[in-house]
Structure formats: C-alpha cells, structure tokens
Design an enzyme around this catalytic site. Structure first.
Site, PDB file in Angstrom:
ATOM      1  N   SER A 163       4.548   2.868   7.568  1.00 13.61           N
ATOM      2  CA  SER A 163       4.122   1.771   6.709  1.00 13.61           C
ATOM      3  C   SER A 163       5.276   1.272   5.817  1.00 13.61           C
ATOM      4  O   SER A 163       6.008   2.080   5.226  1.00 13.61           O
ATOM      5  CB  SER A 163       2.973   2.216   5.802  1.00 13.61           C
ATOM      6  OG  SER A 163       1.802   2.312   6.563  1.00 13.61           O
ATOM      7  N   ASP A 211      -0.245  -7.489   1.864  1.00 19.21           N
ATOM      8  CA  ASP A 211       0.304  -6.124   1.787  1.00 19.21           C
ATOM      9  C   ASP A 211       1.845  -6.194   1.808  1.00 19.21           C
ATOM     10  O   ASP A 211       2.493  -5.931   2.826  1.00 19.21           O
ATOM     11  CB  ASP A 211      -0.225  -5.307   2.975  1.00 19.21           C
ATOM     12  CG  ASP A 211       0.097  -3.824   2.825  1.00 19.21           C
ATOM     13  OD1 ASP A 211       0.514  -3.412   1.717  1.00 19.21           O
ATOM     14  OD2 ASP A 211      -0.067  -3.099   3.819  1.00 19.21           O
ATOM     15  N   HIS A 241       0.817  -1.225   0.000  1.00 22.33           N
ATOM     16  CA  HIS A 241       0.000   0.000   0.000  1.00 22.33           C
ATOM     17  C   HIS A 241       0.846   1.269   0.000  1.00 22.33           C
ATOM     18  O   HIS A 241       0.366   2.341  -0.318  1.00 22.33           O
ATOM     19  CB  HIS A 241      -0.997  -0.022   1.185  1.00 22.33           C
ATOM     20  CG  HIS A 241      -0.411   0.381   2.498  1.00 22.33           C
ATOM     21  ND1 HIS A 241       0.064  -0.524   3.438  1.00 22.33           N
ATOM     22  CD2 HIS A 241      -0.231   1.603   3.063  1.00 22.33           C
ATOM     23  CE1 HIS A 241       0.503   0.126   4.497  1.00 22.33           C
ATOM     24  NE2 HIS A 241       0.325   1.422   4.284  1.00 22.33           N
TER      25      HIS A 241
END
Lengths: 441, 247
Positions: free
Chosen positions: B197, B91, B39
């Site tokens: 992230s 992910d 992502h």
C-alpha cells in the site's frame, strides 16, 4: 556772508545757457568757472549750440578760457554761414580749470530762434609721465621711472637706487633687492653708463622650490679685471654669482658669460667695485623653468597619461590599467593612481603595477558542478562551465551554461547573466532498466 | 507483490518504505516529498506523529536499511474519510521530509502524471513494494523489493467484478470510485498485496516512468478474476502541487 565749505570738485557736469532750451534773454553776461580734481583736465563737449551768428561773433558769443588764455569764442549754429561753431570736437583744457563766459547784446532780430547752448564736461586723467607739466620746463618729472596714476603720478627707481625724499630723484642704494617674479631684467647701477665708484650691490633672485633660474647676460658686459700671470682675475671689481651648496662664481672681464643655468631656485648676485678702475657694468635677463622629472616609463597592461615629451614640476601623471587588470601598489589594490613631479625632480610616488583581476572561486552549484574550460586562477577571461549532476539532474533550459570572468569581476554567462543556473531533478528515468536484467519472454 | 520478481538495485529508485507500526510503501516525487496512500498513515485512526513515521529509500533489501529519514509534516488528502474501512476514495497523502534528498542512482523521483495522462485499458504498468509475496503456495512477507508488471483494467469490467462479489453476499467491499482504477490480470497470480500500500503503479512512456497509481486496496491478492485497486494520481496533480507549494 557765510563762509561756505569748499566742495569737492566734480568729475563731470552740465552747462546750459539761461532758459535753455527757450531763447536766451538779451543784455546777458554770465560766467561759469568749471573745475575738476588736480591731475585731471576738463573735456568740454557741446551737445547743442544756437547763438546769434555774426562775423567774429561780435554780438552774442560764448568764450571758453583757461585762465587768461582764450581757447575759443563761439556763436552761430551747425548750419549758419557766419559765426564760429565748435562742431563735434570737444574742447580740452590744459589743466583742471575752465571758464565759460556767455555774453548777449540788446538787439537780437532773431531772438525767438536762438536758444543758446548746452554742453557737458568731464574730468580726463592727465598722463603726467608723458605730458609736459604746463608751464614747467625744468625737465622730466621723475629721475628714472614715472608711473601715471589717476589724477597723479608716482616716481620710482631702478634696482640699486632708492627714491629721494623729494619723491622724484633717485639716489644709489643697491642692497637687499629681492626678485621673485618668474622673469625679469637686472642691471648694474647706471648701466650702460659707468656708475659711481665703490659700490656694493646685491641682487637676490628667489623663487619657490621647483623652479630653476637661468641668467642670460647681454653682450655688453664690462667689469674690470686684472691681468696676472695666471690670467685675468676679478680682483677689484666683480660680479659674484652664488648658488646654494655650490662654490660662488666671480665674473669679470669684457666677455659676456652668456647663459648660465643655475639649477637652483635661488641665486644671489653681488656686484662690487672699488674706488678705482672702470666698469660699465652688466645687464641680464633672468628666466625660470620648472624642475624636470624623469620620464615615468611604461607599464605592462596599463598606460600612463598624459604622454608628454618631458615632465616638469607640478605635472601630474595618471595610470590606468587595461580592462581586466587592477592597480596594485605595495601588494595592495588601489582604486586610482596619480603622482606629481616634485620640486626635487622626483615623482612623489613610484609607478604602480597592473595585475590581472580575478573573479574569485566560482560559486558552487547545488546538484551540479563547475569545470574550468580555459584560463586559470579564476582570472579575467577564464571560462567555466556549469553542469548538473546528470543523469539525476538536468539544467533548466536543458543546456549547460558557460560563464566568463568579466571585467567587473563577476562570472557572467554569454547572455550577460550572473545568476547561477538551476539544476532540476530528473524523474522517472532509472539508470538501470528492469528489462535489461531479464531476457525471458 | 504476487507473481513478481525481485528488483535489482537502482531499477525502481523512487520506491520508499513507509513504516508506521506496519509496513507500507511510498514513492519519491521531489527532493523533500514522498507520496503514499492516506490509509498507510491513518491505519489506526488519526495521522500519526511525525516521529513515529519511518522513511527509508535507496535500498532494495530491508535488512540493510540505513537510518530513517526524519519527517517534517504529513498531509492527508482532505477528502479521505475511511472511518468504516470501506471508503478508500481520495486515498492519497504526502509526507514532507525535514532534509533534502540528493538524487542518485538509487534514489530518483517518479514523475507526476503528464497533463494529458491517459489510463488506457491494457496499458502495462509496474507495481512494486516490500509487501506480501508468494513462495510456492505460501504467502510470505519478503525483505526484498519486488515488482510485477500488470495492465490497466477496464473500469467497467473491474466495477462488475466487485458488483458480482456483492451479489454473492460479500457486502464488506469498498466502493470503486472515479478516483480509482484497477490493474491486474483476470487469471490472477500477479498482483500487489498487503504491505505494498502506498507504493507506485508506474507507467513507462517514452522511456520515462510516471506515477499512474498508488496501491490502495483489493479483495485478496492474486486471485483469479480479482484486481487490485489503485488511487488515480492524475486526478490529484493539482492538489499535490498546491500542497507542495504551500508547504
């Protein structure tokens, strides 16, 4: 009657009695005239003979003649008590002709059992040089040298003489003799008997460059000398020895010069006598040996082969370097080396040198380094160690690897591998620990 | 990073700053490969052109970043499809660099999970990143690399936490799958946050760190009773190795 062409004499042939191997007929008289080429004699060998046996071969017989001369009169067989059997011994004719006459009478009580004879003949070369010519008592065939040939002979003469037109006698002629054999014998005309007066002979010993002629005079040496206040001189008679680029040497007297090493491949001998005086002459044996080259010496870190006590013309030597060394000449590397002893007594190439080999700069290692452990200049037997840039890279296999400069000019590991090691990244091991930066709990 | 500390130089040498119109993280896993969250690269839809991805590594202060490294290719896990913003399953993504990186004290790869990798509840891991941090009661975006140690959370406990949130009417909560695990402390105040992230959740074992997780998602940061969710890297070792070999 037709005139038949004269056929060429046979070198061999066979003769058999009529109707052989059946019994021969009675009242027979048959003749064979055998001939072989001039210069040969006939050898007649019986393979079988069975002619009615009688004392003195009175009834049936075979007569062998050379012209008018009876060589044998034969009858009977191998086992008969009477008769005259030739046995196993061949009959040799003195010349190139032979006549056989076979005669039988009209009464033959054992006719059924007598089959006659079978024989073969062949031409045998006559050694005219050793055998006296039949019927000739005029002395030797040749004046000086006789050479036997197949069917004939040749006359030849010693140096200093030439063959007369009669092909047998020799007359004095001693100019222009060239000797190019490696060894030989020379002597003055007529030696050891005094030759005719006023002769002038020349002998040239000529070999290819690289050979050295040595003269070895026999003890029986006699060339007239003239005594003067200065001692004996070779005034009227002499033997002059001439070697290129050196002063000629005149020899005379009664003392043999013995051995003369000329150090030349060409020697000219001029023998001169005048109308007076007495010279019995001389003889010598000449021999040759090859020119000598200097000993090549030794080579550091190499060897010369073959190792000989002396090296002569046309000898080759080779040079090999010890393991880990290379042949160098004039600053250039050469693959192999050989040199030959030349006719001038020098080696055609000077000796090379043996230099230590090197493996070149060791290949660099990605994410690693290479360090020298021993040796220098990347030379033979130098040892390097490949290591990875620790702690960020580690060698595959977890050990640093040593490589040695090998004789084939490659860097090799102890395991005989010449492929570089691999440096693998180290993961997850920071050089600085978080825990070491804080002691709070 | 909430409740963490600034990382001294060379202490987290696998940390990568991945910037694609916004800050994200990544980790070095090989001399030409970066692993990150899918992502981070697909935040605005399709994977971005390689030229728009900026990669930095070897620094702990963003203000001193050198020239970014060029990206050769981007490899999003084929199972990642987060079109509704609630599906963070798979992910994970890989970035291949154009040039090989030479490792040194400030740049070192993080190990991939060992074959017998286990995510035991309570095992302490370390998560790092350049994301939002706390300063007093304020949330700020830091320029310094931060880290915090948090334990692996029991999967069932974590799942119940998100179920409870849904019962309380919050339906916009992503699904927790077996390709994810949770880490954090129930009392909150220690967590990863926005901007982290793609960074690594690393577990130290025998003095060697391995990549247990990739910072993926969470509901708020550092709140009591809420945990951060991480991509479970052990489930993707085969895909990672295959992708690197084929490329």
């Amino acid at each position: 009657c037709w005139l038949l062409p004269r056929s060429k004499p046979l070198m061999y042939g066979e003769v058999q009695s009529p109707e052989y191997p059946q019994p021969y007929p009675p009242n027979l008289e048959q003749r064979w005239d055998l001939s072989v080429p001039d210069g040969y004699q006939i050898q007649l060998t019986f393979t079988h003979m069975d002619i009615e046996a009688s004392a003195s071969c009175y009834y049936d017989f075979l007569t062998v003649l050379y012209g008018e001369r009876v060589l044998g009169r034969f009858c009977g067989n191998e086992n008969s008590a009477d008769g005259h059997h030739p046995g196993d011994q061949p009959i040799l004719s003195p010349g190139n002709r032979l006549t056989l006459i076979f005669k039988t009478d009209n009464s033959n009580p054992e006719r059924q059992n007598n089959v006659g004879f079978s024989a073969y003949y062949q031409a045998i070369d006559i050694d005219e040089c050793s055998a006296a010519t039949p019927g000739d008592s005029s002395g030797p065939l040749c004046d000086q040298i006789c050479l036997n040939t197949l069917g004939s002979f040749l006359c030849t003469c010693h140096h200093g003489y030439k063959l007369h037109s009669d092909q047998r006698t020799c007359t004095l002629s001693c100019v222009g003799g060239v000797f190019n054999e490696a060894e030989g014998t020379l002597f003055s005309p007529g030696y050891p008997v005094s030759p005719p007066h006023a002769i002038s002979c020349q002998y040239i010993i000529s070999l290819q460059p690289g050979f050295i002629v040595s003269l070895n005079f026999s003890d029986n040496f006699q060339i007239e000398s003239v005594d003067t206040e200065q001692g004996p001189v070779c005034l009227y008679h002499w033997l002059q020895v001439t070697v290129p680029d050196r002063d000629p040497m005149k020899l005379c007297g009664t003392t043999s010069p013995g051995v003369i090493v000329t150090n030349s491949n060409t020697v000219t001998l001029d023998y001169h006598t005048d109308d007076d005086g007495l010279s019995r002459g001389w003889s010598l044996e000449y021999s040759t040996h090859r020119v000598r080259c200097p000993l090549p010496g030794s080579i550091a870190k190499g060897r010369v082969t073959p190792i000989l006590a002396a090296y002569f013309y046309r000898d080759y030597i080779y040079v090999r370097c010890d393991q880990g060394y290379k042949l160098m000449m004039d600053g250039e590397e050469i693959e192999s080396f050989s040199t030959m002893c030349q006719s001038n007594g020098h080696w055609h190439l000077p000796l090379p040198e043996c230099h230590i080999i090197d493996c070149g700069k060791p290949e660099s290692l990605l994410n690693g380094k290479v360090d020298f452990l021993s040796g220098s200049d990347n030379q033979y037997h130098s040892v390097v160690q490949y290591s990875c840039n620790e702690p960020f890279y580690a060698p595959l296999g977890h050990e640093n690897v040593n490589y040695t400069c090998d004789a084939d000019r490659k860097w090799r590991s102890d395991n005989n591998i010449h492929v570089l090691p691999t440096c693998l990244p180290v993961c997850g091991r920071p050089t600085r620990s978080l825990s070491s930066t804080s002691y709070q709990r | 990073i909430i409740g963490g500390s600034s990382a001294p130089a060379d202490t987290i040498p696998w940390q990568v700053l991945v910037n694609v119109n916004g800050r994200g993280g990544g980790m070095v896993i090989a001399d030409r490969w970066i692993m990150t969250a899918a992502h981070v690269l697909t935040r605005y839809g399709d994977p971005p052109p390689t030229s728009s991805v900026q990669i930095h590594m070897g620094r702990t202060d963003i203000q001193t970043l050198p020239t970014p490294l060029s990206v050769a290719s981007i490899h999003i896990h084929p199972g990642y499809n987060n079109s509704d913003g609630l599906n963070y399953n798979n992910d994970i993504a890989l970035i291949k660099l154009q040039e090989v990186v030479t490792f040194r004290a400030s740049i070192m790869p993080l190990c991939l999970p060992p074959q017998d990798a286990a995510y035991h509840t309570g095992t302490m891991g370390m998560v790092s990143g350049f994301g939002i941090t706390d300063e007093g009661n304020k949330r700020i975006l830091t320029n310094m690399l931060k880290y915090v140690h948090i334990p692996v959370v029991d999967q069932q406990v974590c799942s119940q936490t998100f179920a409870k949130m849904k019962q309380q009417g919050n339906n916009l909560i992503p699904h927790l799958t077996d390709n994810m695990f949770c880490a954090g402390v129930p009392e909150g105040k220690k967590d990863s946050c926005q901007g982290d992230s793609g960074s690594a959740y690393a577990i130290e074992e025998n003095s060697q760190f391995w990549a247990a997780g990739i910072v993926s998602w969470g509901v708020e940061c550092g709140k009591k009773g809420k945990y951060g969710v991480y991509t479970k890297v052990a489930n993707y070792v085969d895909w990672v190795q295959k992708t690197m070999q084929e490329n």
